[in-house]
Design a protein around this motif. Structure first.
Motif, PDB file in Angstrom:
ATOM      1  N   GLU A 133       1.006  -1.820 -15.454  1.00  0.00           N
ATOM      2  CA  GLU A 133       2.014  -2.464 -14.593  1.00  0.00           C
ATOM      3  C   GLU A 133       3.096  -1.510 -14.095  1.00  0.00           C
ATOM      4  OE1 GLU A 133       1.822  -5.442 -13.466  1.00  0.00           O
ATOM      5  OE2 GLU A 133       0.414  -6.466 -14.782  1.00  0.00           O
ATOM      6  N   GLN A 134       2.976  -0.256 -14.430  1.00  0.00           N
ATOM      7  CA  GLN A 134       3.954   0.758 -13.987  1.00  0.00           C
ATOM      8  C   GLN A 134       5.395   0.378 -14.341  1.00  0.00           C
ATOM      9  OE1 GLN A 134       1.458  -0.188 -11.364  1.00  0.00           O
ATOM     10  NE2 GLN A 134       0.320   1.246 -12.622  1.00  0.00           N
ATOM     11  N   VAL A 135       5.557  -0.103 -15.562  1.00  0.00           N
ATOM     12  CA  VAL A 135       6.915  -0.352 -16.063  1.00  0.00           C
ATOM     13  C   VAL A 135       7.122   0.547 -17.283  1.00  0.00           C
ATOM     14  CG1 VAL A 135       8.507  -2.011 -17.105  1.00  0.00           C
ATOM     15  CG2 VAL A 135       6.989  -2.732 -15.259  1.00  0.00           C
TER      16      VAL A 135
ATOM     17  N   CYS B 176      14.465  -1.679 -23.981  1.00  0.00           N
ATOM     18  CA  CYS B 176      14.526  -1.894 -22.535  1.00  0.00           C
ATOM     19  C   CYS B 176      15.964  -1.686 -22.100  1.00  0.00           C
ATOM     20  CB  CYS B 176      14.136  -3.323 -22.161  1.00  0.00           C
ATOM     21  SG  CYS B 176      12.539  -3.838 -22.767  1.00  0.00           S
TER      22      CYS B 176
ATOM     23  N   GLU C 268      11.777  -7.564 -10.994  1.00  0.00           N
ATOM     24  CA  GLU C 268      10.384  -7.178 -10.759  1.00  0.00           C
ATOM     25  C   GLU C 268       9.746  -6.678 -12.064  1.00  0.00           C
ATOM     26  OE1 GLU C 268       8.313  -7.645  -8.451  1.00  0.00           O
ATOM     27  OE2 GLU C 268       6.708  -6.306  -9.114  1.00  0.00           O
ATOM     28  N   ALA C 269      10.491  -5.885 -12.827  1.00  0.00           N
ATOM     29  CA  ALA C 269       9.963  -5.363 -14.091  1.00  0.00           C
ATOM     30  C   ALA C 269       9.605  -6.516 -15.032  1.00  0.00           C
ATOM     31  CB  ALA C 269      10.997  -4.454 -14.753  1.00  0.00           C
TER      32      ALA C 269
ATOM     33  N   ILE D  47       8.784   1.383 -12.355  1.00  0.00           N
ATOM     34  CA  ILE D  47      10.105   0.781 -12.553  1.00  0.00           C
ATOM     35  C   ILE D  47      10.522   1.174 -13.962  1.00  0.00           C
ATOM     36  CG2 ILE D  47      11.449  -1.335 -12.768  1.00  0.00           C
ATOM     37  CD1 ILE D  47       9.632  -2.659 -10.832  1.00  0.00           C
ATOM     38  N   SER D  48      11.653   1.790 -14.059  1.00  0.00           N
ATOM     39  CA  SER D  48      12.029   2.308 -15.368  1.00  0.00           C
ATOM     40  C   SER D  48      13.085   1.472 -16.073  1.00  0.00           C
ATOM     41  CB  SER D  48      12.535   3.747 -15.237  1.00  0.00           C
ATOM     42  OG  SER D  48      12.831   4.228 -16.530  1.00  0.00           O
TER      43      SER D  48
ATOM     44  N   ARG E  95       6.424  -8.247 -14.013  1.00  0.00           N
ATOM     45  CA  ARG E  95       5.255  -7.445 -14.410  1.00  0.00           C
ATOM     46  C   ARG E  95       5.006  -7.547 -15.911  1.00  0.00           C
ATOM     47  NH1 ARG E  95       5.791  -1.769 -11.043  1.00  0.00           N
ATOM     48  NH2 ARG E  95       6.277  -2.659  -9.024  1.00  0.00           N
ATOM     49  N   MET E  96       6.099  -7.526 -16.689  1.00  0.00           N
ATOM     50  CA  MET E  96       5.956  -7.620 -18.148  1.00  0.00           C
ATOM     51  C   MET E  96       5.374  -8.976 -18.536  1.00  0.00           C
ATOM     52  SD  MET E  96       9.356  -5.708 -19.541  1.00  0.00           S
ATOM     53  CE  MET E  96       9.171  -5.919 -21.283  1.00  0.00           C
TER      54      MET E  96
ATOM     55  N   GLN F 124      15.256  -4.545  -9.445  1.00  0.00           N
ATOM     56  CA  GLN F 124      14.293  -3.807 -10.258  1.00  0.00           C
ATOM     57  C   GLN F 124      14.016  -4.538 -11.576  1.00  0.00           C
ATOM     58  OE1 GLN F 124      12.736  -1.349  -8.637  1.00  0.00           O
ATOM     59  NE2 GLN F 124      13.694   0.501  -9.407  1.00  0.00           N
TER      60      GLN F 124
END
Lengths: 388, 165
Positions: A344-346, A364, A375-376, A33-34, A379-380, A372
């Motif tokens: 966490e793929q962020v 950010c 969800e990001a 997730i970018s 995860r953070m 998105q």
């Protein structure tokens, strides 16, 4: 046999962008997730895309004037006059460029002699320092402080000025901090700028994206128009990053110099993109407003969520970036960004790539869907809780 | 209507399952304030319901047929078209009724499991109404866009690179 490098010293000495290095790392991973993207998540409004098809169908496939289609320059002039009461003559005070980035490059090359110093306010957009160097100038960085909301103070310019200082680059609202300088703050800066006879490159690409306070375009500050090159473009407000279309407005002499470089190096901006931009200027306001509304809501969402997680984040006045402090985690910004990506793929961008004072912060981008973003942030939260 | 009310309506128009907590954060309001706003708009019947748009064509054995029926009617004294429109919109098969300008009076959207089912409804119920003069039925063959939402499987994924300036 001796190794010969054909690369110029100027270029060899340039450091690769910190963002690029981080991009390579992120690109190898899946399902990321970018929040690392400095561009709108919206697709260019359909009427704009459609107009470019139409222009091609009509056979507009050849060069335009070097400075850009007159009709487009007239619309830009009308826009600047309508939005900021700024009068620029479309015939010789405006140039259409290949993105705002090229306008910055042209402006610097038009005014810088080898050895001239240019003040760059950090944290800053990653391209300012290298483009000053490529123009033969010497970038002198000024570090704004988090406790001042990353706002530039007049005395900071004063301290950085030497006999060689020629220009200063201002980015308002700022990328990466989102800081917005208000009218009276700009007026205070203008006093020093006038006193030392500096030229100003005012990068106003995010001007349409200011949320709480009125926007002041720098050349509207008294006595500043004649010493300012206003730089803007279509990328951010109209979601047209890939079209590469920007513009600069300024004093006749400087714009003429910019056109001179442009005609030898670029000829003109792409014709179909200019037609698209013309449509954006004429009929794109509604799209800008609806995107603006989304950005504002997401800004509220990300800022309040980051603060809840424990990453202190002031309310940015503009652009689409939040710049929270990650100092409480005890990590450097590069460590934070790398570990967050691995665990966490962020993807976020380490603040350090924007200058020394960006250390301890991350950028950010909230130009991404609410789903998105939500969800990001979950995860953070998980990531930060393990470290605080 | 207040600006915040319009903002809230725009937020939930295409996303009815957005939690109150998220709406509150997006609008920069407290959860209580947001809940109060929603209650108010429900009471004023500005928010009439929360529906979900489903592409039934993708659900096995759950396909449905839609017909758009152009209906010519005789308006009634004092109430014009309203009375006959009401007679029509009360049928559960009828999903929408609009009074139109032009060559016919009412545009009626009818849904059914099969064309046969819709045919029965039109011939036995709709055409049989006293004030209905004629009907012309158009079956929907394919839906491309409905209520502002594109139903095709076009790849709308994020095409941006992961990190950019």
């Amino acid at each position: 046999m001796s190794q010969i490098s054909y690369i110029s010293k100027q270029v060899a000495d340039l450091k690769p962008s910190g963002i690029r290095r981080f991009f390579d790392l992120a690109a190898q991973m899946e399902d990321v997730i970018s929040l690392g993207v400095g561009e709108p998540d919206f697709v260019t409004p359909w009427n704009v895309i459609e107009q470019s098809f139409h222009s091609l169908e009509q056979g507009y496939t050849s060069y335009t004037e070097n400075a850009g289609m007159m009709e487009l320059r007239q619309e830009i002039s009308k826009y600047l006059s309508g939005s900021y009461h700024l009068t620029y003559d479309p015939s010789d005070q405006l140039i259409v460029s290949v993105g705002a980035s090229q306008a910055i490059d042209l402006a610097l090359r038009a005014v810088i002699d080898p050895g001239d110093e240019v003040i760059v306010v950090e944290p800053s957009f990653v391209a300012y320092v290298p483009t000053v160097r490529l123009a033969g100038g010497i970038p002198v960085t000024v570090q704004t402080e988090a406790e001042d909301e990353f706002k530039l103070k007049p005395e900071q310019i004063e301290e950085a000025i030497t006999s060689k200082t020629k220009a200063i680059i201002l980015c308002n609202p700022n990328n990466p901090t989102g800081t917005l300088l208000l009218q009276e703050e700009l007026e205070q800066l203008a006093i020093v700028i006038e006193k030392h006879n500096l030229l100003v490159l005012s990068d106003e690409i995010y001007a349409e994206l200011t949320y709480d306070d009125a926007y002041t375009s720098f050349p509207t500050v008294p006595k500043m128009k004649e010493r300012t090159i206003l730089i803007s473009g279509f990328s951010k407000a109209f979601a047209m990053t890939g079209w590469r279309l920007g513009y600069a407005a300024g004093p006749t002499e400087i714009i003429a110099a910019m056109v001179k470089i442009h005609q030898y190096t670029m000829m003109c901006a792409p014709t179909m993109a200019q037609h698209a931009a013309l449509e954006a200027m004429k009929n794109g306001r509604q799209s800008v407003e609806s995107m603006f509304e989304s950005y504002k809501q997401r800004r509220n969402f990300i800022v309040s969520s980051l603060n809840e997680i424990g990453l202190q984040c002031p309310n940015p006045g503009g652009a689409f970036y939040a710049f929270p402090s990650i100092k409480a985690t005890g990590l450097t910004s590069a460590e934070f960004a790398e570990q967050l990506l691995q665990e966490e793929q962020v993807a976020v961008v380490p603040g350090s790539v924007f200058g020394a004072n960006g250390e301890g912060y991350i950028r950010c981008s909230y130009a991404t869907s609410l789903k998105q973003l939500d969800e990001a942030l979950n995860r953070m939260k998980r990531f930060v809780q393990k470290r605080m | 209507m207040e600006e915040v009310e319009v903002e809230l309506l725009k937020l939930i128009e295409n996303n009815a399952n957005l939690e109150v907590e998220k709406i509150a954060k997006l609008m920069g309001k407290s959860i209580d304030e947001t809940r109060e706003l929603i209650d108010k708009l429900e009471k004023k019947k500005v928010i009439l319901g929360y529906s979900t748009l489903i592409d039934w064509a993708k659900v096995l054995n759950e396909e449905e047929v839609t017909a758009m029926v152009d209906v010519k009617v005789t308006p009634a004294r004092d109430v014009g078209f309203d009375k006959v429109a009401e007679r029509i919109y009360r049928f559960p098969e009828v999903k929408a009724v609009y009074l139109m300008s032009g060559t016919y009076d009412l545009s009626v959207s009818v849904k059914g499991k099969t064309m046969m089912e819709i045919g029965h409804f039109i011939s036995e119920k709709l055409s049989a109404l006293d004030s209905v003069l004629s009907t012309t039925t158009h079956f929907v063959l394919k839906k491309y866009k409905h209520d502002g939402i594109i139903l095709q499987d076009a790849d709308e994924g994020d095409k941006r690179i992961v990190v950019s300036p």
